[in-house]
Design an enzyme around this catalytic site. Sequence first.
Site, PDB file in Angstrom:
ATOM      1  N   ASP A  97       0.761  -1.152  -0.024  1.00 50.67           N
ATOM      2  CA  ASP A  97      -0.060   0.228  -0.236  1.00 50.67           C
ATOM      3  C   ASP A  97       0.991   1.472   0.052  1.00 50.67           C
ATOM      4  O   ASP A  97       0.343   2.163  -0.416  1.00 50.67           O
ATOM      5  CB  ASP A  97      -1.134  -0.151   1.350  1.00 50.67           C
ATOM      6  CG  ASP A  97      -0.305  -0.053   2.700  1.00 50.67           C
ATOM      7  OD1 ASP A  97       0.960  -0.366   2.390  1.00 50.67           O
ATOM      8  OD2 ASP A  97      -0.942  -0.289   3.545  1.00 50.67           O
ATOM      9  N   HIS A  98       2.078   1.198   0.603  1.00 46.80           N
ATOM     10  CA  HIS A  98       2.774   2.569   0.846  1.00 46.80           C
ATOM     11  C   HIS A  98       3.642   2.865  -0.544  1.00 46.80           C
ATOM     12  O   HIS A  98       4.131   3.894  -0.467  1.00 46.80           O
ATOM     13  CB  HIS A  98       3.633   2.193   1.761  1.00 46.80           C
ATOM     14  CG  HIS A  98       2.911   2.594   3.158  1.00 46.80           C
ATOM     15  ND1 HIS A  98       2.052   1.679   3.761  1.00 46.80           N
ATOM     16  CD2 HIS A  98       3.182   3.269   4.286  1.00 46.80           C
ATOM     17  CE1 HIS A  98       1.762   2.036   4.947  1.00 46.80           C
ATOM     18  NE2 HIS A  98       2.449   3.070   5.552  1.00 46.80           N
ATOM     19  N   ASP A 162       3.069  -1.058  11.732  1.00 42.10           N
ATOM     20  CA  ASP A 162       2.719   0.337  11.379  1.00 42.10           C
ATOM     21  C   ASP A 162       2.041   0.789  12.577  1.00 42.10           C
ATOM     22  O   ASP A 162       1.233   0.491  13.396  1.00 42.10           O
ATOM     23  CB  ASP A 162       1.601   0.055  10.195  1.00 42.10           C
ATOM     24  CG  ASP A 162       1.388   1.563   9.438  1.00 42.10           C
ATOM     25  OD1 ASP A 162       1.976   1.623   8.338  1.00 42.10           O
ATOM     26  OD2 ASP A 162       0.602   2.284   9.945  1.00 42.10           O
ATOM     27  N   ARG A 450      -1.952  12.506   9.932  1.00 42.95           N
ATOM     28  CA  ARG A 450      -0.718  13.018  10.281  1.00 42.95           C
ATOM     29  C   ARG A 450      -0.353  14.375   9.348  1.00 42.95           C
ATOM     30  O   ARG A 450      -0.997  14.421   8.385  1.00 42.95           O
ATOM     31  CB  ARG A 450       0.592  12.290  10.182  1.00 42.95           C
ATOM     32  CG  ARG A 450       0.475  11.084  10.788  1.00 42.95           C
ATOM     33  CD  ARG A 450       2.065  10.715  11.531  1.00 42.95           C
ATOM     34  NE  ARG A 450       1.715   9.708  12.505  1.00 42.95           N
ATOM     35  CZ  ARG A 450       2.154   8.489  12.550  1.00 42.95           C
ATOM     36  NH1 ARG A 450       2.679   8.003  11.618  1.00 42.95           N
ATOM     37  NH2 ARG A 450       1.898   7.629  13.637  1.00 42.95           N
ATOM     38  N   SER A 645       5.462   7.390  13.324  1.00 46.62           N
ATOM     39  CA  SER A 645       5.655   6.029  12.526  1.00 46.62           C
ATOM     40  C   SER A 645       6.315   4.989  13.393  1.00 46.62           C
ATOM     41  O   SER A 645       7.312   5.097  14.133  1.00 46.62           O
ATOM     42  CB  SER A 645       6.420   6.267  11.346  1.00 46.62           C
ATOM     43  OG  SER A 645       7.141   4.974  10.825  1.00 46.62           O
ATOM     44  N   ARG A 647       8.508   2.925  11.922  1.00 50.31           N
ATOM     45  CA  ARG A 647       9.600   2.584  10.989  1.00 50.31           C
ATOM     46  C   ARG A 647      10.820   2.315  11.599  1.00 50.31           C
ATOM     47  O   ARG A 647      11.185   3.222  12.437  1.00 50.31           O
ATOM     48  CB  ARG A 647       9.683   3.743   9.763  1.00 50.31           C
ATOM     49  CG  ARG A 647      10.142   4.913  10.210  1.00 50.31           C
ATOM     50  CD  ARG A 647      10.202   5.860   9.051  1.00 50.31           C
ATOM     51  NE  ARG A 647       8.590   6.211   8.641  1.00 50.31           N
ATOM     52  CZ  ARG A 647       8.285   7.533   8.306  1.00 50.31           C
ATOM     53  NH1 ARG A 647       9.020   8.374   8.053  1.00 50.31           N
ATOM     54  NH2 ARG A 647       6.887   7.546   8.186  1.00 50.31           N
TER      55      ARG A 647
END
Length: 756
Positions: A97-98, A162, A450, A645, A647
């Site tokens: 999706d990203h 995520d 965000r 995030s 990440r």
Amino acid sequence: MAASATTPIELVRDAYARFDARIDVARTRLGRPLTLAEKILIAHLDDPAADFERGVTYNDLRPDRVAMQDATAQMALLQFMTAGLDAVAVPSTVHCDHLIQAKENGKVDLLAAEQSNAEVYDFLESVSARYDIGFWGPGSGIIHQVVLEQYAFPGAMMVGTDSHTPNAGGLGMVAIGVGGADAVDVMTGFPFNVRWPKLIGVHLTGELNGWSAPKDVILKVAEILTVKGGTGAIVEYFGTGANSISCTGKATICNMGAEIGATTSVFGYDDAMARYLTATGREEIADAATHIAHHLRADDAVLADPVQFYDQVIEIDLSTLRPHINGPHTPDLAREVSQLGDEAREQGWPLEISSALVGSCTNSSYEDITRAASILRFAADNGLSVKVPLMITPGSEQVRATIERDDLLGTFEAAGATVLANACGPCIGQWSRPAEDNDHPNTIVTSYNRNFPKRNDGSVNTLAFVTSPETVVALALAGTLDFDPLADTLTNAAGEQVRLPEPVGEELPSLGFTPGENTFVAPPVDRAAVEVKVSPTSDRLQLLEPFAPWDGEDYLDLPILVKAKGKCTTDHISMAGPWLKYRGHLENISGNLFLGAINAFTGEAGQGKDQLDGTTKSYPDIAKHYHEAGQPWVAVGDENWGEGSSREHAAMEPRFRGAKAIIVRSFARIHEANLKKQGVLALTFAEPEVYDVIGEDDRISILGLANLEPGVPVECLLTKPDGTTLTFLGNQTMSPEHIEWFRAGSALNIIRARTA
Ligand code: MIC
Ligand code: SF4
């Protein structure tokens, strides 16, 4: 167990079979009633007899499943591969999706992404096939929508790579956003270790009405709690007001709980959830949940006297809640829509809106789209038109196909909107926006979550304001921030003053959902035959080398690579947008390290002084220089370091480049966990003022590491260029296990040793 396109009822029944015994025993042991989050956590404890204390103990939990999105799955699965196992230990899925860039429209952009990301998609598909992971290809939708539609169920627990994984709390699940290394623990059959959360109760009374939407609930909560107010806590919503909100509305509220740093957010099981499960083809799960409904909400005694059982209780009367909008630059800067015009004028924010964007994982439900479309339909019938480019991102292929069938997409298109791919797109900087739109200060409004600088189109000039989809549409019709749909009128083509009606939505499609194109790929029967390819010359994927274990020595006289001023989110540490393409290549993505961090000595972004040669360079270049010269270093920062995030690149890049410690005033939860996982010391100033005295040319030593003990502050020594010194303490929250990770060089090194 083979990965499937939806949660099998057997798995739900197995999970529920544990509830009775475990919850009753815990209630008796604790001698008090239990909240919902407590029940779900207790049902998932690795050791049912383990002691737990809110905000104190670290506990091992056994989540039911793992979900990963493509931008984080690459690093997670590169780590998983090094464990040498044949399959994942719990049901897991990957969602593409990203990596889809928004440029033309959904169809064109998807084709372009399939080409430009072919190597990464092939890797993810083959690694999923090899290790028994379900694969949702590009176009299937955004991870959190797909999880809500297919996998989430009340009382379950999952981890997802995520930060918006808590979206599934809208369906009564404890769903926690984690870094890839935490997901690897669970996928390799180890428990998930997390500090037992504190509990914040949000008591909702009344009922949303008119222009007010679920988004306004979370914007209000974010205003009250601020971006760090939820850190280390689960937010539990309850009360008659909660029951009046749709399941997808609840998901919106839980999704954005990430913005206040909460571990997760959750609602108790109710009729709205049963309706959603049934509409998405999961009546059997609804029946099973209804059967144990008493376990899927807080005990009555808790609801009767919440103040006694939650660490903090917030009261919100939905009947009086007015539409809110937040921004720019931080998700806790909220106010009522009616006040924004004046504030924008005072602050010099451009009133004129340059783009309006609806959708994302946060707000793209059938209900959201029907409410927004009702305004557009009224506008079309009354001579009003959208004044700015309008874009819509369906959250999943199922939502897209359903709103296409029901002519809602048609309504958007008739208003001139561009339908983007079922993907993150402009929400994560994957927005190829013409330079003339953002080479000057400009304002956008979105229904995303965000709004950090550069988040949407990579431009510091863009100020993003976040609000409900229906308010985004209203503002798009006005073309200005200075418009209150409740009070103001718009001038139509005939020169008449027109007031917008209240939005009207449908909770669920009366014709049911239509699945659209099937984008799920189940693992093949002969998994062993699948070859996972990583080319040694690839610039997008790179196999991982284990990080070196701690050498047993203290860290002496480390230069400060960066002392960051103000907000230093994971977007500041490891920017997304154009850098997303390197998420599977640690060395290449390290080229973005701290590019967004604001140098506390100069006020500039992304550059500082190289202590080895005295020149000014970009932070990633300094980090590379230190790394190649074998010079370890530290980074220093302010409050809520690593906000945003999940990440883990924001922790792995510093680790790869030689960071030994990150010393800050406070951390965001996921990022702190990611640093620990990778063997970096995460320290907070025992005296926050020490931050102020740290100079550009100072050096920091970290002492007594051989005697590291859980929770005991670490002694640090600051040496000024003139030789004067200052001793200060760095607090740490390491458990015995975290100390083992530090010694081994990373948590993964321990897993590797155990699975070897
Ligand atoms: C985000 O919303 O910031 C992201 C992009 O979804 C991240 C994950 C990532 O950086 O890949 C998140 O929220 O964890
Ligand atoms: Fe994607 Fe944005 Fe949702 Fe993150 S917040 S998962 S980038 S849509």
